[in-house]
Design an enzyme around this catalytic site. Structure first.
Site, mmCIF file in Angstrom:
data_model
loop_
_atom_site.group_PDB
_atom_site.id
_atom_site.type_symbol
_atom_site.label_atom_id
_atom_site.label_comp_id
_atom_site.label_asym_id
_atom_site.label_seq_id
_atom_site.Cartn_x
_atom_site.Cartn_y
_atom_site.Cartn_z
ATOM 1 N N GLU A 144 0.897 -1.160 0.000
ATOM 2 C CA GLU A 144 0.000 0.000 0.000
ATOM 3 C C GLU A 144 0.928 1.199 0.000
ATOM 4 O O GLU A 144 1.264 1.743 1.044
ATOM 5 C CB GLU A 144 -0.919 -0.036 1.225
ATOM 6 C CG GLU A 144 -2.219 0.716 1.007
ATOM 7 C CD GLU A 144 -2.098 2.225 1.192
ATOM 8 O OE1 GLU A 144 -1.271 2.851 0.491
ATOM 9 O OE2 GLU A 144 -2.836 2.759 2.001
ATOM 10 N N GLU A 153 4.358 8.603 -3.994
ATOM 11 C CA GLU A 153 5.172 8.115 -2.870
ATOM 12 C C GLU A 153 6.235 7.121 -3.322
ATOM 13 O O GLU A 153 6.806 6.403 -2.501
ATOM 14 C CB GLU A 153 4.266 7.483 -1.797
ATOM 15 C CG GLU A 153 3.477 8.526 -1.024
ATOM 16 C CD GLU A 153 2.567 7.940 0.040
ATOM 17 O OE1 GLU A 153 2.637 6.719 0.294
ATOM 18 O OE2 GLU A 153 1.776 8.708 0.614
#
Length: 677
Positions: A144, A153
């Protein structure tokens, strides 16, 4: 090892690095983290659990052992899901040390220590082999690593490395794929976050139009995404020009490329208009068949399905380099370019009758380098600031006030970052204008800090009008713009005895509210999908108690609906006609609760009193009395102070009042507050 944390200093108007003690242990990062928000995201958690169970089953059906690699494990939740689904062993990787320590405790508390190994490293540093961190490569990859933009990210380089070094070829992946969707829209409101619109000023000698310089007009801006809660954007604020189309997808079960590339789709507008904005979101399929799907689609795309509120994944607003008039039914090409961490868009019109050649030309014309701001305005002003400068009602209040105070012979000094006030004041008749920080002959920019101002900077003149919005780029909380007061104090010797200060004063206001959803980001989770994550709750609570719980935090409340439980109340005033006092400013009192509801916290904001009957609010714009629904200034972040009852999940009997104590420390420019229900 020393830890340095950036903090805004309202007395100097700058960001300063504060050295924290050895016990700091990243309290601010933990206290303000979004872990609670993720653990409260029921839709995400259920879909991940279903996807993980299905992946473990597929591996077991092949007669293999299920070895799981969980990158960015956080609390260890996904690894525990895998272990309880029958995985033989899980390697849970977490680079953030306080989080890795918490994961070890949570795994132990839930009885999975023999099945899960927590590795406190970056995944690119993990080794595989008999003496390595992992005994063998994994055949199930669970991650995740996504943000609102999907790749911001570093998901792509992480997957690329994992496929090369940490997982088997043909492994199962949860999620299996991600798909990015786009929709072309016209929106004056959202476009006002990128461009500076002309300002009309009624002066004595007729209307003047303040036009942004051409380098600003033609600037592509910055590539960073504008991520917002699109579900709070009413349909009246934009016009959809195209259907929703699939822009690109990534299959995480196969090797992933992180190198810069582009994707192109053909569009036909369903309506004529001005193409300005690309709205975008993604969904993830947890299984190869796409039966287990988790989507970020906004309300108008899936009006029948119940929306899951979440703050860790929202929707994206991208600005096209230029506004493009488009006609219904004409052929357009939308190009998405991306590097490892960000995406940006271009729109081109197809040319009739030369499709093949045009296609080749388009391919050759793709520039995968990200756009660079050339006018520097996009580096100085964020999206909300552009919106604020384009707010005609707000500008009109400043023009009205300047009209009242300016004379033909006024000598003005403006203290604000990147403000239009000097130009407005010049058009309204100020003789000379000094701007602390294009009318070069009329407006002089002084590159000196207020305390270093010398009479020679001002050509030995005394300032008759001191103005500020006030706005400073380093301000995080509403009262940080009180730096204007400190600057006003620093330039006192240069002010005429009868100086006019605009704004003449400011006041701090407060209201008790019940949030529709925002409370979840600070609310403990306890049990998540059957797993005990109390350790995480305790860690966040300890960090909040360390310092952060005594502080408010900034949130743009137009994105986070709430209802007022009390009337708004003025709690402190700041008189800019005088210098900053040596003593602290304190107040205490109580607020009566007028409506039933859960008292989640207090919202605080500033109001600036420009002239006798002219004020601008950085917070509440209007409130409907019956239900207490609030409308907030959309260009500013308001301060939210969550009550400990939210953090500790106490069930309180309905309180009838809230007592408060608020202290403004004039030495530090900070406000400390305490509330009791």
């Amino acid at each position: 090892m020393k830890t340095f944390c950036g903090r805004a200093n309202p007395t100097t108007g700058s960001m300063e690095w504060v050295e924290e003690g050895e016990d700091y242990d990243y309290h601010q990062e933990i206290a303000r983290s979004r872990y609670a928000d993720m653990l409260h995201d029921k839709d995400r958690n259920v879909k991940y659990y279903q996807g993980i169970c299905a992946a473990v089953s597929r591996v077991k059906e092949r007669g293999e052992k299920a070895i799981v690699l969980d990158i960015g494990t956080g609390t260890g939740l996904l690894s525990m899901m895998a272990a309880s689904a029958g995985a033989d062993f899980c390697y849970a990787i977490e680079v953030f040390k306080p989080m890795a320590n918490a994961a070890v405790k949570i795994v132990e508390r839930n009885g999975f220590s023999d099945k899960i190994k927590v590795i406190n490293k970056h995944s690119t540093e993990v080794t595989v082999g008999p003496d390595g961190d992992m005994q063998c490569r994994a055949n199930i990859l669970v991650t995740e690593l996504f943000d609102t933009e999907l790749i911001g990210e570093g998901a792509l380089p992480t997957y690329e490395h994992a496929h090369k070094y940490l997982v088997q070829e043909g492994c199962e992946a949860v999620p299996h794929r991600a798909t990015v969707y786009v929709q072309l829209v016209e929106s004056k409101r959202m476009w006002s976050w990128k461009k500076l619109f002309p300002v009309h000023v009624e002066a004595e000698d007729g209307e003047k139009i303040l036009v942004p310089p051409s380098e600003m007009e033609n600037c592509p801006g910055v590539p960073s995404v504008c991520d917002i809660q699109l579900n709070q954007m009413p349909l009246s604020d934009f016009t959809t020009l195209s259907d929703v189309v699939t822009m690109f997808s990534v299959d995480f079960s196969k090797p992933v490329q992180s190198a810069s590339t582009y994707y192109r789709v053909q569009l036909e507008p369903v309506k004529s208009g001005k193409a300005q904005i690309v709205l975008s979101w993604w969904d993830i399929d947890m299984d190869p068949s796409g039966m287990i799907n988790c989507t970020m689609a906004p309300y108008w795309v899936k009006p029948t399905s119940a929306l899951q509120w979440r703050d860790h994944w929202m929707q994206c607003v991208y600005f096209l380099p230029n506004e493009e008039p488009v006609l219904q039914g004409e052929k357009l090409y939308l190009t998405a370019c991306r590097d490892e961490y960000s995406v940006w868009y271009n729109l081109q019109k197809a040319r009739e009758g030369e499709n093949k050649a045009f296609e080749e030309e388009l391919k050759a014309d793709v520039r995968v380098e990200s756009p660079v701001c050339r006018c520097r305005a996009h580096l100085l002003w964020n999206r909300a600031r552009f919106g604020e400068l384009n707010d005609h009602n707000r500008t009109h209040q400043y023009i009205r006030s300047l009209r009242k105070v300016l004379k033909k012979d006024s000598v003005c000094l403006c203290i604000s970052d990147g403000s239009l006030l000097p130009v407005l004041a010049h058009y309204l008749g100020a003789k000379q204008f000094f701007k602390a920080n294009h009318l070069e002959d009329k407006i002089k920019i002084i590159e000196a800090r207020p305390e270093l101002l010398k009479p020679s900077h001002l050509e030995d003149k005394k300032i008759s009008v001191l103005v500020g919005e006030p706005f400073f780029t380093t301000s995080l909380l509403p009262w940080h713009n009180l730096y204007f007061w400190y600057a006003r104090t620093a330039v006192s010797t240069h002010l005429a005895s009868n100086v006019t200060v605009l704004p003449q004063s400011a006041s701090l206001h407060m209201m008790i509210v019940e949030f529709q959803d925002l409370w979840r980001i600070r609310s403990p989770c306890g049990i998540c999908e059957g797993f005990d994550v109390q350790t995480m709750d305790d860690m966040i609570k300890d960090s909040l108690n360390f310092r952060e719980s005594k502080e408010a935090e900034p949130h743009p409340l137009w994105e986070y609906p709430c209802k007022s439980l009390s009337d708004p109340q003025e709690v402190l005033t700041f008189d800019f006609t005088k210098t900053v006092p040596q003593h602290c400013l304190s107040t205490e009192g109580s607020v009566k609760l007028l409506r039933k509801g859960k008292s989640h916290g207090a919202v605080l904001w500033m109001e600036y009193h420009l002239a006798a009957d002219v004020s601008v609010s950085t917070g509440l714009i209007q409130m409907s009395n019956e239900k207490g629904n609030c409308e907030w200034n959309p260009h500013c972040k308001q301060a939210v102070y969550f009550f400990s009852s939210v953090i500790e999940s106490e069930i309180l009997s309905e309180p009838t009042a809230v007592t408060y104590a608020i202290n403004f420390d004039t030495k530090t420019g900070e406000i400390a507050m305490d509330f009791k229900l």
